[in-house]
Design a protein around this motif. Structure first.
Motif, PDB file in Angstrom:
ATOM      1  N   GLY A  43      11.061   8.869   1.233  1.00  0.00           N
ATOM      2  CA  GLY A  43      10.207   9.681   2.265  1.00  0.00           C
ATOM      3  C   GLY A  43       9.370  10.532   1.697  1.00  0.00           C
ATOM      4  O   GLY A  43       8.813  11.189   2.379  1.00  0.00           O
ATOM      5  N   ILE A  44       9.075  10.349   0.436  1.00  0.00           N
ATOM      6  CA  ILE A  44       8.296  11.421  -0.300  1.00  0.00           C
ATOM      7  C   ILE A  44       6.755  10.914  -0.004  1.00  0.00           C
ATOM      8  O   ILE A  44       5.952  11.817   0.345  1.00  0.00           O
ATOM      9  N   LYS A  45       6.526   9.697  -0.382  1.00  0.00           N
ATOM     10  CA  LYS A  45       4.963   9.276   0.050  1.00  0.00           C
ATOM     11  C   LYS A  45       5.146   7.870   1.057  1.00  0.00           C
ATOM     12  O   LYS A  45       5.490   7.064   0.081  1.00  0.00           O
ATOM     13  N   LYS A  46       5.040   8.141   2.149  1.00  0.00           N
ATOM     14  CA  LYS A  46       5.429   6.934   2.903  1.00  0.00           C
ATOM     15  C   LYS A  46       4.092   6.128   3.538  1.00  0.00           C
ATOM     16  O   LYS A  46       3.230   6.608   3.062  1.00  0.00           O
ATOM     17  N   GLY A  47       4.303   5.009   4.010  1.00  0.00           N
ATOM     18  CA  GLY A  47       3.202   4.344   4.566  1.00  0.00           C
ATOM     19  C   GLY A  47       2.564   3.374   3.910  1.00  0.00           C
ATOM     20  O   GLY A  47       2.805   3.488   2.533  1.00  0.00           O
ATOM     21  N   PHE A  48       1.633   2.656   4.369  1.00  0.00           N
ATOM     22  CA  PHE A  48       0.916   1.454   3.800  1.00  0.00           C
ATOM     23  C   PHE A  48      -0.068   2.163   2.884  1.00  0.00           C
ATOM     24  O   PHE A  48      -0.785   3.113   3.128  1.00  0.00           O
ATOM     25  N   ARG A  49      -0.238   1.750   1.854  1.00  0.00           N
ATOM     26  CA  ARG A  49      -1.058   2.379   0.674  1.00  0.00           C
ATOM     27  C   ARG A  49      -2.301   1.565   0.553  1.00  0.00           C
ATOM     28  O   ARG A  49      -2.264   0.201   0.458  1.00  0.00           O
ATOM     29  N   LYS A  50      -3.358   2.276   0.929  1.00  0.00           N
ATOM     30  CA  LYS A  50      -4.717   1.873   0.820  1.00  0.00           C
ATOM     31  C   LYS A  50      -5.250   1.893  -0.446  1.00  0.00           C
ATOM     32  O   LYS A  50      -5.197   2.942  -1.164  1.00  0.00           O
ATOM     33  N   TYR A  51      -5.715   0.592  -1.034  1.00  0.00           N
ATOM     34  CA  TYR A  51      -6.064   0.678  -2.432  1.00  0.00           C
ATOM     35  C   TYR A  51      -7.883   0.391  -2.078  1.00  0.00           C
ATOM     36  O   TYR A  51      -8.094  -0.727  -1.360  1.00  0.00           O
ATOM     37  N   THR A  52      -8.710   1.008  -2.419  1.00  0.00           N
ATOM     38  CA  THR A  52     -10.261   0.809  -2.639  1.00  0.00           C
ATOM     39  C   THR A  52     -10.480  -0.296  -3.569  1.00  0.00           C
ATOM     40  O   THR A  52     -10.141  -0.056  -4.521  1.00  0.00           O
ATOM     41  N   ARG A 111       8.744   2.085  13.682  1.00  0.00           N
ATOM     42  CA  ARG A 111       7.476   2.412  12.868  1.00  0.00           C
ATOM     43  C   ARG A 111       7.832   3.237  11.733  1.00  0.00           C
ATOM     44  O   ARG A 111       7.161   2.936  10.584  1.00  0.00           O
ATOM     45  N   SER A 112       8.782   4.113  12.082  1.00  0.00           N
ATOM     46  CA  SER A 112       9.035   5.001  10.799  1.00  0.00           C
ATOM     47  C   SER A 112       9.874   4.297   9.625  1.00  0.00           C
ATOM     48  O   SER A 112       9.644   4.455   8.479  1.00  0.00           O
ATOM     49  N   ALA A 113      10.559   3.097  10.088  1.00  0.00           N
ATOM     50  CA  ALA A 113      11.214   2.424   8.993  1.00  0.00           C
ATOM     51  C   ALA A 113      10.283   1.546   8.397  1.00  0.00           C
ATOM     52  O   ALA A 113      10.357   1.374   7.056  1.00  0.00           O
ATOM     53  N   PHE A 114       9.400   1.051   9.029  1.00  0.00           N
ATOM     54  CA  PHE A 114       8.447   0.440   8.364  1.00  0.00           C
ATOM     55  C   PHE A 114       7.503   1.297   7.439  1.00  0.00           C
ATOM     56  O   PHE A 114       7.193   0.600   6.154  1.00  0.00           O
ATOM     57  N   ASP A 115       7.123   2.341   7.895  1.00  0.00           N
ATOM     58  CA  ASP A 115       6.580   3.429   6.987  1.00  0.00           C
ATOM     59  C   ASP A 115       7.177   3.724   5.854  1.00  0.00           C
ATOM     60  O   ASP A 115       6.706   3.846   4.456  1.00  0.00           O
ATOM     61  N   ARG A 116       8.450   3.678   5.661  1.00  0.00           N
ATOM     62  CA  ARG A 116       9.400   3.876   4.575  1.00  0.00           C
ATOM     63  C   ARG A 116       9.470   2.578   3.488  1.00  0.00           C
ATOM     64  O   ARG A 116      10.088   2.773   2.660  1.00  0.00           O
TER      65      ARG A 116
END
Lengths: 515, 604
Positions: free
Chosen positions: B69-78, B300-305
């Motif tokens: 839970g420190i840094k959640k969610g889909f990582r965006k890479y440019t 949604r929060s589960a997917f975030d994690r």
């Protein structure tokens, strides 16, 4: 009263031995005097000792026995005496030989011996050796030598009891061939204790005539037991071991594990140990280049080497591997090779039986529950913690309403009955299950968690392909050894199949709730 | 399975807070990786083969960071555009047809980081790359390369370059013959007329995949700021994921990702693509499989994690995930996010009819009779040696042989049980006699009528060993079986190379030969070093079971009293009795022929 009871409890053998012990402590002599067999004397002494009527001391003694030459010389005299007697003047050795009729070997021993004692003179004339008596020799001739004295004793002698002269003679003779020999004997000496003496007195008083030892059919018929007492047994006396028949301990644990699933309403599956890779791996969506398929882990067969695979299913398996078929999966990609699937092998997991079972299952059979406890194989060199064949406990629940939570429920229930109250699951990975999990149980005795196997829900790539429809299949494959081995206190896995008769006989039974 | 070693300091830095070793161990194992232990600053973690993206420290930290839970969610890479092009020549078709490439700039490399990059490359080679066969990775300092880059196949003699760690020009063939890496992986190019190479526009050889890079222009150092990365193999999508795993790890190390244009003869691709792919997912499906009632927002929060993005029943799957083949793979990640420890485990006892395999019941009954005779059960392996099965027994029958057993003593499957019992007797010679033992188990015979080419049958074997072991004794015991199982049998004279002539017979029940009984030949006993007479009974339980016609072998039966049916009806219907048989009848009174022969199952 106590004495009386003790006296009555004496076995006939004990009764016979006890009075003899007053005069005869030595077990060897006891055998002779009692005219019993050695084993009977030993047993009687053991029992008496258990009752604290006697004290047994073990003594290590070195006994001296007369050997075969010794027995001969006892009759004929020692060679050196014969030699001296024959030597009535200065004689050549050849003449001594003729007169004494000693062998060459005896002659040479005598020469050395008598020279050492200063009994003879030896001289050389030309090629001949001449011998003559000295004064010392003449005086030796007149009296008995120490060696001769020793031979006249009654054997066996105890070496410890020899006086200095006897010891000298002993040391001389023991060096020579087969005159005397010694033997180390462990001798047990039994002496009466105070209690033993008292019991002996009351035995003497009762003389044992009115005490019945073994009840016989004759006695019952003739009523001869009337008015007599029965000898009291020593109830704690050790008895000979019984060679009873016994089920192999590992089979007991196997049938216990089976009984748990039967209680829970499962149906037993069975199937062959030799399988095609098709059933063992491909049908379970294990990719054809999966490391587990490599040679070092799996026993492949040389002769025969290839099996037959079912045509109808073959096409579906090919499709699901290459592109997911009709399961909604991407598949593994690449080309699925039929030849690889035909390879024969020893099953690496009992999950192969689950695959075969669900492939025969029809929708109307649902819900259905199956189990098996069977051997699986891994190509390993056996050592203390590896075996190439071991048991796996396999189970599946095919139920449209089954969930991951139910899976944990089944595992909890099984392990509760195996004696483990606490289980935990954590994510794992198997190519044929998703979600996959690893099961651990808490071992109270060792105070640690132990890994007991894997479980999961079969992937749609497996179920849809094999059954033709989608339905959750809860599945598990658990190691039985991890549970049985600590129970039987086995530290080397090879002991499971060591077949040591002593071990098999002494192994404890499998209990109802083992841990 | 591969294990990676991570720096605890780095992981904690990334997590951004103090975490105890116990919590670290627990979180790591609940994430779906195997916690192996912490030693000083080193954390050892086992990575399962479905998650190659966790093989690098940055990739692992990324997943652990989301999960905790420190840094959640889909990582965006440019992904920026580079001007690097790779031209794929048609000559690589049939050799190593695909490559996926990228450029990463602004790398501030240290010796430590270079070590980390090499570790990622090596771990990927072994696992995801299946020892470079399925995917091989090359990383080059872009500064030394002049694009465009060519991927083509040349004849081995045309290829000349200095391979890594060797300051000498070698041809393709020489590399395979001399260079250690060439010798190790040369088999991957075996039988190919041409070998694949990457060349830059000056026609300098960059590498010869999947073997080795050039020492001149294919070696990164701490001076390297920009790298060119290629993955080569046989499946473009597979290689693309491999590429994504590496570039995202390098981006997490501070690099900037640039795309490369791949010009295949028939098509152009621009990779890497890291915007993720969409997958449909119904929350009802998730809840049904897991046995939970998760709401949309919980989902949604589960997917975030787990590093996904979830919106309107659609999941965005990161480009570095190699394991998402089917929506069920997303379900597992939800379970992980929910926490395996939070599943309570429901067990609803259902009234169901359990059923046991009849042959298993039968074996249990047989076992009871044997034990009742005072015989002790032993258990040998199914695997044994060919000599023990044949030579030691003076026989020559064909056995089922293993191809690759690591131990010579165990290279065939047992054809019959008697040798196993002799092996047991041999190892118990120091104990007192008599030694009476039995074993019930499976034997294996080559038989082409079976799909596996092997017939597997259950047998019982009994060996009586001792000074007074003889035919009468073993027959006495067999009679207890015949009596208890209600068998009518005869013993037919036979010749058998392992037994004393005239003291061995075949047991015949209902005209079927179902076993051997007799005294073993002294020569056989000598072969095994057994100095006591041995009398043996080996009974084929599968055959016996069939001829007694109790129940079809494959039909499980519910537990209850064993169905009884006498075999005497069968014996009566086959009157052709051989003349030379010694007929024996168990003393027990025979029951009347059962009428219900068709009755298959009994239910409680």
């Amino acid at each position: 009263m106590e004495l009386q009871k003790l006296a009555e409890s004496l076995h006939p053998l004990e009764r016979k031995i006890l009075p003899l012990l007053e005069t005869t402590p030595d077990t060897g002599m006891l055998i002779e005097k009692s005219r019993l067999k050695e084993v009977e004397v030993t047993r009687a002494l053991q029992w008496l000792s258990n009752k604290k009527l006697i004290e047994i001391k073990e003594e290590v003694r070195e006994l001296v026995f007369l050997d075969k030459n010794g027995q001969l010389y006892l009759k004929t005299g020692l060679p050196e005496r014969i030699f001296l007697t024959a030597l009535n003047r200065e004689m050549s050795l050849k003449d001594v030989e003729k007169a004494s009729r000693l062998s060459k070997e005896e002659l040479s021993i005598c020469m050395g011996l008598l020279k050492k004692k200063g009994a003879i003179n030896i001289s050389k004339k030309g090629n001949d050796v001449f011998v003559s008596l000295t004064d010392n020799g003449r005086s030796i001739l007149k009296k008995e030598m120490l060696e001769e004295q020793l031979l006249k004793h009654t054997f066996p002698l105890e070496r410890k009891s020899l006086n200095p002269q006897e010891l000298f003679a002993f040391n001389e003779l023991i060096r020579r061939r087969n005159i005397i020999r010694t033997e180390i004997k462990k001798q047990r000496a039994a002496t009466l204790t105070d209690l033993g003496r008292q019991v002996l007195e009351s035995v003497g008083a009762s003389d044992g005539k009115d005490v019945i030892d073994s009840l016989t059919a004759d006695m019952i018929r003739s009523k001869s037991w009337m008015g007599k007492t029965f000898r009291n047994y020593d109830l704690n006396a050790p008895v000979p071991r019984s060679n009873y028949g016994k089920i192999h301990f590992e089979n007991e644990s196997v049938s216990y594990a089976k009984s748990i699933w039967l209680e829970m309403g499962f149906t037993e599956m069975s199937g062959s140990m030799v399988q095609t890779a098709f059933w063992d791996l491909d049908s379970l969506f294990v990719p054809q280049d999966h490391p587990a398929r490599e040679m070092q882990d799996t026993f492949y067969l040389k002769n025969p080497s290839q099996g037959k695979i079912p045509d109808d299913l073959k096409k579906k398996i090919k499709a699901v591997h290459e592109n997911g078929g009709d399961t909604g999966s991407k598949g593994w990609g690449g080309v699925w090779d039929e030849e690889k699937a035909k390879q024969l092998m020893l099953r690496t997991h009992t999950t192969v039986l689950s695959a075969q079972t669900i492939s025969r299952l029809k929708r109307e059979h649902l819900p259905a529950k199956f189990f098996t406890v069977g051997k699986v194989f891994r190509n390993e060199t056996p050592d203390w913690k590896h075996l190439f064949e071991f048991y796996q406990v396999e189970g599946i629940v095919v139920d449209p309403n089954a969930t991951l939570n139910d899976l944990k429920g089944y595992l909890k229930e099984f392990f509760k009955k195996m004696g483990y109250d606490k289980i935990k699951i954590r994510p794992g990975h198997f190519p044929y299950t998703e979600p996959s999990l690893e099961v651990e149980v808490f071992d109270k005795n060792k105070n640690q968690w132990i890994e007991l196997g894997g479980a999961g829900i079969f992937r749609p790539e497996v179920t849809k392909t094999l059954m033709g429809f989608e339905c959750p299949v809860l599945a598990w494959g658990l190691g039985l050894g991890r549970v049985t081995v600590p129970y039987y206190a086995i530290t080397d896995l090879r002991d499971l199949n060591r077949n040591d008769l002593k071990q098999l006989r002494s192994m404890k039974k499998w209990m109802l709730r083992p841990q | 399975m591969p294990t990676i070693t991570l720096s605890k300091k780095t992981v904690l830095e990334f997590l951004g807070r103090k975490v105890s070793d116990e919590e670290l161990a627990d979180r790591i194992s609940m994430l779906g990786t195997g916690f192996e232990g912490i030693e000083g600053d080193e954390i050892h973690v086992e990575i399962f083969p479905n998650r190659p993206d966790l093989l690098s420290a940055p990739g692992f930290a990324r997943a652990l960071g989301s999960f905790t839970g420190i840094k959640k969610g889909f990582r965006k890479y440019t992904v920026k555009k580079s001007n690097v092009k790779v031209i794929v020549d048609k000559s690589v078709k049939g050799i190593r047809p695909y490559t996926a490439c990228a450029v990463v700039k602004n790398l501030k490399l240290t010796d430590e980081k270079i070590k980390e990059i090499i570790q990622i490359q090596e771990k990927l080679h072994i696992t995801y790359g299946r020892n470079r066969r399925k995917a091989a990775i090359g990383i080059y300092p872009l500064e030394h390369i002049k694009p465009p880059i060519y991927y083509k196949a040349l004849s081995p003699e045309e290829i000349r370059f200095k391979p890594l760690d060797l300051n000498k020009d070698l041809t393709g063939n020489q590399i395979l013959a001399i260079h250690p890496t060439g010798r190790e992986y040369g088999y991957l190019l075996e039988g190919k007329e041409k070998y694949p190479v990457f060349l830059d526009s000056r026609m300098q050889v960059m590498s010869m995949p999947p073997i080795i890079n050039s020492n001149t222009i294919g070696k990164i150092t701490i001076a390297t700021r920009e790298v060119f990365i290629e993955c080569s193999g046989f499946d473009f999508d597979y290689l693309h994921i491999c590429l994504n795993i590496i570039v995202t790890a390098l981006a997490d190390m501070g690099g900037d990702i640039y795309s490369v244009e791949l010009q295949y003869p028939e098509k152009k691709y621009t990779v890497p693509r890291l915007e993720g792919r969409e997958m449909k997912l119904d929350s009802a499906y998730v809840n049904k499989i897991l046995g939970l009632v998760l709401t949309e927002s919980e989902l949604r929060s589960a997917f975030d994690r787990m590093g996904y993005a979830y919106k309107n029943k659609k999941v965005l799957v990161p480009g570095y995930r190699a394991d998402i083949l089917h929506p069920i793979d997303l379900v597992e990640d939800i379970a992980i996010a929910y926490g395996y420890e939070n599943f309570t485990g429901t067990f609803t006892p259902v009234a169901a009819v359990s059923a046991v395999k009849p042959i298993e019941l039968y074996k249990d009954r047989i076992r009871e009779i044997a034990v009742g005779n005072g015989i002790i059960e032993v258990k040998n392996f199914h695997l044994t040696s060919k000599d023990k099965q044949t030579k030691f027994m003076n026989s020559t029958h064909a056995v089922v042989e293993l191809l690759n057993s690591v131990t010579q003593d165990y290279d065939v499957l047992r054809y019959w049980m008697t040798p196993s019992l002799l092996e047991t007797l041999q190892s118990n010679k120091h104990y007192e006699y008599p030694q009476n033992i039995f074993e019930i188990g499976t034997i294996f015979k080559p038989n082409t009528t079976y799909d596996t080419g092997v017939q597997e049958q259950e047998v019982l074997a009994i060996a009586l060993c001792g000074n007074d072991a003889n035919f009468t004794k073993i027959k006495k015991i067999f009679d207890t079986f015949a009596g208890a199982l209600d068998l009518n049998y005869t013993i037919a004279d036979t010749a058998h190379e392992s037994f004393i002539a005239g003291r061995v017979g075949r047991i015949v029940v209902a005209n079927e030969k179902i076993g051997y009984i007799g005294e073993l030949h002294p020569q056989i006993l000598l072969n095994w070093g057994i100095e006591m007479p041995v009398a043996v009974l080996e009974l084929n339980l599968s055959d016996l079971f069939k001829v007694t016609g109790l129940i079809g072998e494959d039909q499980p039966v519910s537990l209850g009293p064993a169905p009884s049916k006498s075999v005497s009806s069968k014996t009566a219907s086959s009157p052709a009795k051989p003349q030379k048989h010694h007929t024996s009848k168990p003393t027990r009174k025979k029951s009347a022929p059962a009428k219900k022969s068709s009755k298959k199952q009994k239910r409680r």
